[in-house]
Design a protein around this motif. Structure first.
Motif, PDB file in Angstrom:
ATOM      1  N   GLU A 119     -81.033  31.708  70.068  1.00  0.00           N
ATOM      2  CA  GLU A 119     -79.963  32.515  69.671  1.00  0.00           C
ATOM      3  C   GLU A 119     -79.195  32.062  68.585  1.00  0.00           C
ATOM      4  N   SER A 120     -79.338  30.890  68.473  1.00  0.00           N
ATOM      5  CA  SER A 120     -78.361  29.950  67.085  1.00  0.00           C
ATOM      6  C   SER A 120     -77.034  30.487  67.312  1.00  0.00           C
ATOM      7  N   ARG A 121     -76.537  30.325  68.800  1.00  0.00           N
ATOM      8  CA  ARG A 121     -75.138  30.514  69.033  1.00  0.00           C
ATOM      9  C   ARG A 121     -74.845  29.822  70.276  1.00  0.00           C
ATOM     10  N   VAL A 122     -73.690  29.503  70.727  1.00  0.00           N
ATOM     11  CA  VAL A 122     -73.178  28.861  71.955  1.00  0.00           C
ATOM     12  C   VAL A 122     -72.504  29.923  72.534  1.00  0.00           C
ATOM     13  N   ILE A 123     -72.757  30.125  73.713  1.00  0.00           N
ATOM     14  CA  ILE A 123     -71.902  31.109  74.747  1.00  0.00           C
ATOM     15  C   ILE A 123     -71.436  30.239  75.841  1.00  0.00           C
ATOM     16  N   ALA A 124     -70.410  31.070  76.503  1.00  0.00           N
ATOM     17  CA  ALA A 124     -69.878  30.196  77.906  1.00  0.00           C
ATOM     18  C   ALA A 124     -69.329  31.706  78.635  1.00  0.00           C
ATOM     19  N   ALA A 125     -69.189  31.211  79.877  1.00  0.00           N
ATOM     20  CA  ALA A 125     -68.413  32.041  80.918  1.00  0.00           C
ATOM     21  C   ALA A 125     -66.880  32.125  80.751  1.00  0.00           C
ATOM     22  N   ASP A 126     -66.401  33.371  80.466  1.00  0.00           N
ATOM     23  CA  ASP A 126     -64.902  33.403  80.372  1.00  0.00           C
ATOM     24  C   ASP A 126     -64.307  33.264  82.042  1.00  0.00           C
ATOM     25  N   VAL A 131     -69.921  36.687  79.949  1.00  0.00           N
ATOM     26  CA  VAL A 131     -70.477  35.982  78.717  1.00  0.00           C
ATOM     27  C   VAL A 131     -69.454  36.104  77.559  1.00  0.00           C
ATOM     28  N   THR A 132     -69.171  35.019  76.889  1.00  0.00           N
ATOM     29  CA  THR A 132     -68.137  35.165  75.577  1.00  0.00           C
ATOM     30  C   THR A 132     -68.965  34.383  74.804  1.00  0.00           C
ATOM     31  N   LEU A 133     -68.658  34.477  73.256  1.00  0.00           N
ATOM     32  CA  LEU A 133     -69.260  33.676  72.288  1.00  0.00           C
ATOM     33  C   LEU A 133     -68.119  32.580  71.969  1.00  0.00           C
ATOM     34  N   LEU A 134     -68.552  31.352  71.727  1.00  0.00           N
ATOM     35  CA  LEU A 134     -67.787  30.229  71.087  1.00  0.00           C
ATOM     36  C   LEU A 134     -68.197  29.839  69.980  1.00  0.00           C
ATOM     37  N   ALA A 135     -69.462  29.764  69.303  1.00  0.00           N
ATOM     38  CA  ALA A 135     -69.883  29.677  68.002  1.00  0.00           C
ATOM     39  C   ALA A 135     -71.073  30.326  67.561  1.00  0.00           C
ATOM     40  N   GLY A 136     -71.370  30.975  66.328  1.00  0.00           N
ATOM     41  CA  GLY A 136     -72.608  31.422  65.938  1.00  0.00           C
ATOM     42  C   GLY A 136     -72.370  32.908  66.141  1.00  0.00           C
ATOM     43  N   THR A 137     -72.983  33.533  65.130  1.00  0.00           N
ATOM     44  CA  THR A 137     -73.186  35.048  65.050  1.00  0.00           C
ATOM     45  C   THR A 137     -74.487  35.621  65.584  1.00  0.00           C
ATOM     46  N   GLY A 138     -75.347  34.801  66.076  1.00  0.00           N
ATOM     47  CA  GLY A 138     -76.625  34.973  66.385  1.00  0.00           C
ATOM     48  C   GLY A 138     -77.797  35.143  65.216  1.00  0.00           C
ATOM     49  N   ASP A 139     -77.377  35.205  64.143  1.00  0.00           N
ATOM     50  CA  ASP A 139     -78.014  35.043  62.880  1.00  0.00           C
ATOM     51  C   ASP A 139     -78.346  33.814  62.766  1.00  0.00           C
ATOM     52  N   GLY A 141     -78.830  30.728  59.840  1.00  0.00           N
ATOM     53  CA  GLY A 141     -78.298  30.305  58.673  1.00  0.00           C
ATOM     54  C   GLY A 141     -77.648  28.961  58.795  1.00  0.00           C
ATOM     55  N   TYR A 142     -76.855  28.753  57.543  1.00  0.00           N
ATOM     56  CA  TYR A 142     -76.048  27.717  57.542  1.00  0.00           C
ATOM     57  C   TYR A 142     -74.548  28.013  56.694  1.00  0.00           C
ATOM     58  N   THR A 143     -73.818  28.624  57.242  1.00  0.00           N
ATOM     59  CA  THR A 143     -72.650  29.252  56.630  1.00  0.00           C
ATOM     60  C   THR A 143     -71.428  28.672  57.474  1.00  0.00           C
ATOM     61  N   GLY A 144     -70.119  29.171  56.964  1.00  0.00           N
ATOM     62  CA  GLY A 144     -68.876  29.266  57.804  1.00  0.00           C
ATOM     63  C   GLY A 144     -68.067  28.101  57.844  1.00  0.00           C
ATOM     64  N   ASP A 145     -68.629  26.933  57.177  1.00  0.00           N
ATOM     65  CA  ASP A 145     -67.492  25.712  57.460  1.00  0.00           C
ATOM     66  C   ASP A 145     -66.345  26.298  56.775  1.00  0.00           C
ATOM     67  N   GLY A 146     -65.121  25.890  57.464  1.00  0.00           N
ATOM     68  CA  GLY A 146     -63.914  26.014  57.405  1.00  0.00           C
ATOM     69  C   GLY A 146     -63.310  27.361  57.603  1.00  0.00           C
ATOM     70  N   GLN A 156     -80.990  27.314  64.897  1.00  0.00           N
ATOM     71  CA  GLN A 156     -81.839  26.724  66.208  1.00  0.00           C
ATOM     72  C   GLN A 156     -80.862  25.295  66.548  1.00  0.00           C
ATOM     73  N   PRO A 157     -79.991  25.425  66.919  1.00  0.00           N
ATOM     74  CA  PRO A 157     -79.176  23.975  67.457  1.00  0.00           C
ATOM     75  C   PRO A 157     -79.570  23.824  68.584  1.00  0.00           C
ATOM     76  N   SER A 158     -79.769  22.330  68.933  1.00  0.00           N
ATOM     77  CA  SER A 158     -80.599  22.146  70.341  1.00  0.00           C
ATOM     78  C   SER A 158     -79.637  21.263  71.191  1.00  0.00           C
ATOM     79  N   GLY A 159     -78.379  21.090  70.658  1.00  0.00           N
ATOM     80  CA  GLY A 159     -77.506  20.331  71.803  1.00  0.00           C
ATOM     81  C   GLY A 159     -75.999  20.338  71.337  1.00  0.00           C
ATOM     82  N   PHE A 160     -75.053  19.965  72.362  1.00  0.00           N
ATOM     83  CA  PHE A 160     -73.787  20.199  72.327  1.00  0.00           C
ATOM     84  C   PHE A 160     -73.190  19.051  73.099  1.00  0.00           C
ATOM     85  N   ALA A 161     -72.013  19.038  72.653  1.00  0.00           N
ATOM     86  CA  ALA A 161     -71.079  17.956  73.259  1.00  0.00           C
ATOM     87  C   ALA A 161     -69.442  18.387  73.440  1.00  0.00           C
TER      88      ALA A 161
END
Length: 322
Positions: A119-126, A131-139, A141-146, A156-161
Motif C-alpha cells: 500500500e506504500s502507506r502507514v495505517i493505524a487504529a484510531d 483504520v486511519t492513515l498516518l503516512a502515504g497516499t497509497g500511490d 512515489g517519492y514526494t512530499g518532504d516538508g 514499498q517501505p518495509s519497516g518503521f520505528a
C-alpha cells in the motif's frame, strides 16, 4: 508470561538454555483457524515481531494479511481479515483488508500501527479502533518532504520505528531513504542514497537503528542525520533491534543467522549458515533457519525469531540474563 507461553508451545518442555524450539507454525503454510494453540497454528511468511501493551508477543503474518498475538498460548488476530487488498480507512482494524502487512508496533499511547508494504502507506487504529492513515497516499512515489506525511508518497517501505519524541521513522525501501515524520505530521528525508534499506528500529535517545541491507551494516541514525556504523559484515540484514539488555540483535537474513552485537563484536545466537529447517530441541547455532526476518527479546531472556521462509516462530532460550 513469556515462560508460560514457551511451556505451552515447546513440547514436552521449554528449550534448555542455548537450544532452539518452534513456538508457532509448522510444515504447512497458510491459515487454519482463529484462536488455536500456537503449536497447531499455521503461519505464512511471518515478517516481523512486536509486543502488545499487555506484553504479549505478536507476529506480523505477511501472507495471511494479519497481525496475530500469542495470548494464553493461542494465536489471536488483532488486525486484518485475511483478504489481500488495500486497507479501508474508517473500518475496524480487525475487519479491514491489508495488502501484505510487513511491520507493526504499538505506540506509547497504545495505538496499533501497521505498515502494509504494497500500500506504500502507514495505517493505524484510531481511538475507536478504526483504520486511519498516518503516512502515504497509497500511490507509489517519492514526494512530499516538508509537508504533511499523509500527502506524501513512498515506495514499498518495509519497516518503521516509533521513538519517544513522537516521531515515526520509515524505511522507504525502493526509494533508498530513511524518512522521519515528526510529532506534527511533517515528513522529511533524514538519510538518502541507501539502496535496499529494509528496517528501522528504535535506538537510544530518539535515534534509530537502520538495517542497511545491501551494505551489510547496522547503522545508528540521529534525527539530524548524523550516522555511525555499529556493525558490519552481515549478509542482507533485515532487522537490527535493541534488546532490553543493551545488545543489538541482528537478523542476518541472507546467511540465515542471528547475531548478538555488543560494542562492535558479534556473537552467533542461532543458525548454522545453511538455509533450511532443522535443529529443534538442540543447539541453536547448529540449527538451520530460512530467512530470519526479525527478533524479539522476551523478559525471561528468550529470543524469539521470525523464521520467515520456514513459516515458523522459533525461540532460543537463555540468550540474555534477566
Amino acid at each position: 508470561m513469556a515462560l508460560a507461553l514457551l511451556v505451552l508451545a515447546c513440547a514436552p518442555a521449554p528449550c534448555e538454555d542455548g537450544d532452539i524450539c518452534t513456538v508457532a507454525g509448522g510444515d504447512v503454510v497458510g491459515f487454519n483457524g482463529e484462536g488455536l494453540p500456537a503449536p497447531e497454528s499455521w503461519l505464512y511468511l511471518p515478517s516481523a515481531l512486536t509486543e502488545n501493551p499487555a506484553g504479549e508477543p505478536c507476529i506480523v503474518d505477511f501472507n495471511n494479511q494479519r497481525v496475530r498475538c500469542l495470548s494464553a498460548g493461542r494465536l489471536v488476530t488483532v488486525a486484518g481479515n485475511g483478504f489481500h487488498d488495500y486497507s479501508t480507512p474508517g473500518t475496524p482494524i480487525l475487519t479491514t483488508s491489508m495488502d501484505n502487512p510487513i511491520d507493526a508496533a504499538w505506540s506509547a499511547s497504545g495505538q496499533l500501527v501497521i505498515l502494509p508494504v504494497h500500500e506504500s502507506r502507514v495505517i493505524a487504529a484510531d481511538e475507536d479502533g478504526n483504520v486511519t492513515l498516518l503516512a502515504g497516499t497509497g500511490d507509489e512515489g517519492y514526494t512530499g518532504d516538508g509537508g504533511l506525511a499523509t500527502e506524501a508518497t513512498f515506495a514499498q517501505p518495509s519497516g518503521f520505528a516509533l521513538t519517544d519524541d513522537g516521531a515515526l521513522w520509515i524505511a522507504d525501501t525502493l526509494n533508498g531513504a530513511v524518512r522521519r515524520v515528526d510529532a506534527d505530521g511533517i515528513v522529511e528525508t533524514v538519510l538518502a542514497d541507501l539502496p535496499g534499506v529494509q528496517r528501522v528500529r528504535p535506538g537510544a535517545e530518539n535515534h534509530v537503528l537502520v538495517a542497511d541491507s545491501f551494505g551489510g551494516r547496522v547503522l545508528d541514525l540521529a534525527p539530524d542525520g548524523a550516522m555511525i556504523v555499529l556493525g558490519e559484515g552481515y549478509a542482507y540484514p533485515w532487522s537490527a533491534r535493541l534488546g532490553w539488555d543493551g545488545a543489538i540483535y541482528v537478523a542476518s537474513s541472507g546467511e540465515s543467522r542471528v547475531y548478538r552485537l555488543v560494542e562492535g563484536q558479534n556473537e552467533l545466537v542461532a543458525g548454522s549458515g545453511e538455509s533450511g529447517f532443522s535443529g529443534d530441541d538442540g543447539p541453536a547455532t547448529d540449527a538451520r533457519l530460512a530467512w530470519p526476518a526479525d527478533t524479539l527479546l522476551l523478559p525471561d531472556g528468550t529470543l524469539l525469531i521470525a523464521d520467515m521462509q520456514n513459516g515458523r516462530l522459533r525461540a532460543v532460550a537463555g540468550v540474555a540474563e534477566p
